[in-house]
Scaffold this active site. Structure first.
Site, mmCIF file in Angstrom:
data_model
loop_
_atom_site.group_PDB
_atom_site.id
_atom_site.type_symbol
_atom_site.label_atom_id
_atom_site.label_comp_id
_atom_site.label_asym_id
_atom_site.label_seq_id
_atom_site.Cartn_x
_atom_site.Cartn_y
_atom_site.Cartn_z
ATOM 1 N N SER A 144 -1.315 -38.316 -7.526
ATOM 2 C CA SER A 144 -1.735 -38.995 -8.739
ATOM 3 C C SER A 144 -0.573 -39.783 -9.349
ATOM 4 O O SER A 144 -0.005 -40.647 -8.689
ATOM 5 C CB SER A 144 -2.328 -37.967 -9.703
ATOM 6 O OG SER A 144 -3.134 -38.575 -10.670
ATOM 7 N N ASP A 170 -13.051 -40.114 -5.113
ATOM 8 C CA ASP A 170 -12.153 -39.981 -6.256
ATOM 9 C C ASP A 170 -12.601 -40.961 -7.342
ATOM 10 O O ASP A 170 -12.477 -42.178 -7.186
ATOM 11 C CB ASP A 170 -10.717 -40.269 -5.822
ATOM 12 C CG ASP A 170 -9.684 -39.882 -6.870
ATOM 13 O OD1 ASP A 170 -10.054 -39.777 -8.054
ATOM 14 O OD2 ASP A 170 -8.518 -39.680 -6.504
ATOM 15 N N HIS A 211 -10.528 -36.026 -6.698
ATOM 16 C CA HIS A 211 -9.088 -36.147 -6.950
ATOM 17 C C HIS A 211 -8.404 -34.829 -6.573
ATOM 18 O O HIS A 211 -8.035 -34.024 -7.437
ATOM 19 C CB HIS A 211 -8.899 -36.471 -8.438
ATOM 20 C CG HIS A 211 -7.576 -37.025 -8.805
ATOM 21 N ND1 HIS A 211 -7.078 -38.200 -8.304
ATOM 22 C CD2 HIS A 211 -6.620 -36.575 -9.670
ATOM 23 C CE1 HIS A 211 -5.908 -38.459 -8.836
ATOM 24 N NE2 HIS A 211 -5.589 -37.464 -9.657
#
Length: 629
Positions: free
Chosen positions: A188, A293, A324
């Protein structure tokens, strides 16, 4: 690997869950004492004053490195994870934070990287971005401060920057224990910083492993002029919450001002557009992303991958069905083994054959994986499909022959992708839907699609949403569930060595699956006012037609034989984007509307009309991202 539940490695090898000795020839082995490793913090001078306190910012680099090589005059490479989250939202599926002893020395390092790799002769360096945890300065959400935070630590590791033994004052510290070779990794925001640092071309960065990472911050907060309803200053305030009281209000104000509400691409986004800077990348890149995601949307890996290909960068990619999620939490043993061999090859120079293995590994069904020699699939070619009117208004067929006529829908700003897709045979006031017939053979959508819509708005503002849908029964990962496709158990397995306060053991995870009647495989959104340019809106004249092309999410998905591939076009997808000021009726010109798909396989030119199932269909409901973790 050590397994707390008593499951032995031999059993895992027999089950195909870890590499056999033949596959892992030429691999580093544990040989150094993890409990006796050197743990220290060095504050690296950034040479800038981001928080305006009159002192150059210093970022904290917490280090774990094996003591034995340094004592013998040997040098080791570095695995680095630069993050803003070590004291705010935590890292990993179990939300780990950094910990320190009473004298401020680092003790607990999140994730397994130090436990696994330090005994094998690597150093692990976890960097607090400026303005977070124990670093001074301010974050700027992917801008110069963030990228410089990690880049300057690489410079220090290579003797080009100055490090100190304290946050202020202190004595100079050199990194005479490292050979200067660095591999960056992170999920991320962390992986995003790896992308940004690679785009500087900094010497010493040999490889990056971005997991579910952003390649252009515009595409995290905006989509072709449309806005997702959240902005970078909010994220900055979250990660600065435990920064020791530094005043970052001025920097946060710049973020709020630069992220204009109209969705235009401006200077703030250009600074944070690593795709535009991909020509500078020299490090190899191992990408991992979930095709479902909805936090860091998949256009981010797709455009990054394509830009790196144009630059001839060595690449590898894993694509899962998850949302995610880190691959450590959906394919743990294979991920650790592959990551180990990747770092051994790129940082240690071991000839273990990983550079000759298939470039892409894709999850086709939950826990069922397929290798591909390329991504996009080598047989995929750009195929243009056209909507063709049917007997039901707004519902028709999708094929290679051009359509004709017009069809209208109204943007009510009350509907989203699931209500639009759930009843494909029915007319809808808020969307149009066009589908192939039942496919006689599978087709693979592999790469990044785009849609061109020609629409006449009844008002001076309009949004467009589009998606590709696979209609047919399937079992998929429940990416909209709380675990985004995984469940977390109670039993643990251990990946590396333990030390007091630094545990290598993590809860086992499994696939969270659900049965569906359709799967949304790609999405895109746009503001019609940006039909000429993403950098500047153009005024829309009610009653005048406008054509706009915009991107759909990157993916790799096989539509099985017997299923149908459909295109849906609507106005405001209320679960994703903000609506326009004046909700319009939109009239679509079918002859000037099409979708361009990287397709392996054949779709009929004009499929015969077949009635789709009546009534609502089952699907996993989408969701908006909570935060960038």
């Amino acid at each position: 690997m050590r397994v707390r539940t008593g499951l032995c490695v031999a059993v895992l090898i027999a089950a195909g869950l870890v590499a056999t000795p033949a596959a892992a020839s030429a691999a580093t082995e544990p040989q150094y004492d993890f409990a006796g490793a050197v743990r220290e913090t060095v504050w690296v001078d950034l040479g800038r004053d981001g928080d305006g306190d009159g002192q150059p910012d210093r970022v904290a680099a917490d280090i774990v490195r094996p003591a034995e090589p340094a004592e013998a005059g040997q040098k080791v490479p570095v695995i680095m994870d630069a993050s803003p989250y070590y004291s705010s939202v935590g890292r990993g599926n179990e939300t780990e934070f950094k910990t320190y002893d009473d004298e401020g020395r680092p003790v607990g390092f999140p994730l397994f990287y130090d436990n696994y790799f330090v005994p094998r002769g690597y150093a692990t360096v976890l960097v607090d971005l400026a303005g977070t945890n124990r670093s001074t300065g301010c974050v700027d959400v992917g801008g110069k401060s963030d990228v410089t935070s990690a880049k300057t630590v690489i410079d220090w590791l290579n003797g080009r920057a100055t490090g100190y033994s304290a946050k202020s004052g202190g004595t100079k510290v050199t990194a005479d224990w490292t050979d200067g070779s660095v591999g960056m990794i992170g999920k991320s925001y962390d992986g995003t910083i790896a992308n940004g640092v690679a785009a500087t071309g900094v010497d010493g960065l040999k490889t990056i492993v971005p997991i579910s990472a952003i390649s252009s911050w515009y595409d995290y907060y905006r989509s072709d002029g449309a806005t997702f309803g959240f902005d970078p200053d909010g994220l900055a305030e979250t990660v600065e919450a435990h920064n020791g009281g530094q005043d970052c209000s001025a920097e946060n104000g710049k973020l709020a001002e630069g992220a204009t509400a109209n969705g235009d691409y401006g200077p703030l986004w250009a600074e944070r557009d690593y795709v535009a800077q991909a020509k500078n990348v020299h490090a190899s890149v191992f990408v991992s992303h979930g095709v479902n995601d909805l936090n860091v949307r998949t256009i981010n890996f797709g455009q990054w991958w394509d830009a790196l290909a144009a630059n001839g960068v060595q690449r590898k990619i894993w694509l899962s069905q998850t949302g995610h999620v880190d691959p450590f939490d959906y394919r743990r043993a294979e991920w650790v083994d592959t990551l180990h061999r990747w770092f051994d090859h790129t940082l240690m120079g071991l000839d273990n054959g990983i550079d000759k293995e298939p470039v892409a590994t894709v999850e086709r069904q939950p826990d069922e994986w397929a290798d591909q020699s390329a991504y996009p699939a080598k047989d995929a070619s750009a195929t243009t499909l056209h909507p063709q009117a049917g007997s039901t208004p707004g519902v028709g067929t999708l094929g290679t022959a051009e359509g004709s006529g017009t069809v209208s829908f109204t943007d009510e700003a009350k509907s989203g992708e699931d209500s639009w897709a759930a009843d494909p045979s029915a007319a809808s006031a808020s969307r149009v839907l066009y589908s192939t017939g039942a496919l006689s053979s599978p087709v693979q959508v592999s790469g990044t699609s785009s849609v061109t819509v020609t629409a006449t708005p009844s008002t001076s503002s309009a949004r467009l949403s589009a998606m590709l849908v696979d209609y047919g029964p399937a079992t998929i990962r429940n990416y909209a569930g709380s675990g985004e496709g995984i469940t977390t158990g109670t039993e643990e397995t251990c990946w590396g060595e333990n030390a007091p306060g630094d545990d290598a053991c993590y809860k086992e995870t499994g696939a969270d699956t659900t049965k569906v009647d359709y799967t949304i495989i790609s999405r895109g959104w746009a503001d019609l006012a940006n039909y000429q340019s993403l950098s500047k809106e153009s005024a829309l004249t009610p009653g005048k037609p406008y054509s706009m092309s915009f991107r759909l999410a990157s993916t790799d998905h096989v539509v099985p034989a017997g299923h149908r591939l459909a295109l849906i076009v609507g106005g405001t997808d209320i679960d994703a984007i903000t609506p326009p000021a004046n909700l319009p009726k939109l009239t679509v010109d079918l002859a000037r509307t099409s979708v361009r798909i990287p397709l392996a396989g054949t779709v009929p030119a004009a499929p015969r009309a077949e009635r789709l199932p009546d009534g609502p269909l089952a699907h996993v409901a989408g969701h908006a991202p909570a935060d960038l973790r």
